[in-house]
Design an enzyme around this catalytic site. Structure first.
Site: not given
Ligand SMILES: *Cc1c(COP(=O)(O)O)cnc(C)c1O
Length: 356
Positions: A35, A130, A253, A301
């Site tokens: 993802k 969640r 800065y 930046m």
């Molecule tokens: C992001 C995610 C993972 C992976 O999590 P990590 O901590 O990066 O291994 C696994 N299952 C779900 C449902 C996730 O959203």
């Protein structure tokens, strides 16, 4: 010439890390979690290193389509499921597996016209609060899902809030077992932390993300020392200017850093607009020509400044490693009050990325 800043994605490191995940969960199949554009590494760039996986887990339909375009014919799991009825057409077209976490999604599946059955992962909320059905409501949801004509295999899924911490997973595991009692089906529970530290939760499918990129689920480098993970991304730049400041002079800065002695400072082409956090505190580690030194003054930046005292030979053009093969991203993250996940995902569009 572009600015001398770039991120390099290490294909061999990704493949190595996938093999490490397999070694920890040898009996399970793996959803390699890609993802957020493969945690900032770039889906297309990460794909060759991870193609020995059993499936890919992600969120966006567009990313799923891109994986199919890259030639991936195996399973793809939508970790959050879908949002609108039209999403189901895409799921059908690309033969995606989808999480189902609420009745609204089940209703959309009941109404959908599918060309073939869709495999789902029915999600239990075992304590994260969640997504998902509580253990008490899980059986009813499962029965409803099973009755949907377009639904194929139903995998039982949950996600752990504390697999990397002292609370552990016992409570969630107990809730999962209670809620799924008597329900047959493959199970999918473990994120990276549970892959490494909770073999009792591996079951049929595991879902590692962060360890594939070589960082620690807990954010602590010590927690993954000696297990053979390799950093999959190196962020590197160069010194573009050198200043020698006198005692009492400040840098950058806000004049937050005041030199206590005459100090040689390297100005590096990398700033918060590149994804390097502005909150990085003084003392954040940086590597100059292989020598470890530290950030001084505020990150701006487009530039940041480093103390060249430990590397007096460094000058314009000297190579800087901001994180990567020789400097764990988790160490940098911890100086910023965050975890490696956030830094790798935040690499800005303007940073050129290449794979090797
Ligand atoms: C992001 C995610 C993972 C992976 O999590 P990590 O901590 O990066 O291994 C696994 N299952 C779900 C449902 C996730 O959203």
């Amino acid at each position: 010439m572009p600015r001398p800043l770039s991120a390099t994605i290490h294909t061999a490191a990704l493949a190595n890390n996938l093999a490490v995940a397999r070694k920890f969960a040898p009996k399970s199949r793996i959803w390699a979690v890609v993802k957020a554009n493969a945690y900032g590494h770039g889906l297309a760039r990460a794909f060759p290193g991870l193609r020995a996986t059993d499936g890919f887990g992600l969120l966006d339909l567009e990313e799923a389509a891109k994986l199919r375009e890259l030639g991936w014919a195996g399973p793809i799991l939508l970790l959050e499921g879908f949002f609108r009825p039209t999403d189901i057409d895409v799921i059908d077209r690309y033969s995606l597996t989808t999480a189902v976490h609420c009745d609204e999604q089940l209703r959309m599946l009941e109404m959908a016209r599918l060309s073939k059955p869709v495999n789902i992962q029915l999600k239990m909320n075992s304590g994260m609060n969640r997504l998902g059905y509580t253990p008490e409501k899980f059986r009813v949801a499962w029965e409803r899902a099973r009755a949907v004509q377009g639904v194929g295999q139903i995998t039982l899924m949950t996600h752990f809030p504390d697999a990397d911490g002292p609370c552990g997973i016992a409570h969630q595991l107990e809730a999962f077992e209670r809620g799924t009692e008597g329900i047959a089906g493959a199970c999918s529970l473990s994120n990276s932390a549970a892959v490494l530290w909770h073999p009792d939760a591996h079951f049929d499918w595991v879902r590692p993300g962060i360890i594939l990129y070589g960082a620690s689920p807990s954010g602590k480098t010590a927690d993954i020392a000696d297990i053979g993970l390799k950093s999959a991304m190196t962020l590197a730049s160069e010194i573009i200017a050198v200043q020698t400041v006198e005692t009492g002079q400040s840098i950058g800065y806000g004049s937050t850093y005041v030199a206590a002695k005459p100090t040689k400072i390297g100005v590096v082409a990398c700033g918060y607009a590149d994804g390097y956090p502005r909150v990085a505190s003084e003392g954040t580690p940086v590597i100059v020509e292989g020598v470890r030194t530290q950030l001084v003054g505020r990150v701006s930046m487009d530039m940041l400044t480093v103390d060249l005292t430990p590397c007096p030979g460094a000058g314009i053009g000297s190579r800087i490693e901001l994180w990567g093969a020789n400097l764990a991203i988790d160490e940098v993250a911890s100086s910023c009050g965050t975890i490696g996940y956030e830094l790798m995902c935040a690499i800005a569009q303007r940073v050129p990325v290449c794979a090797e």
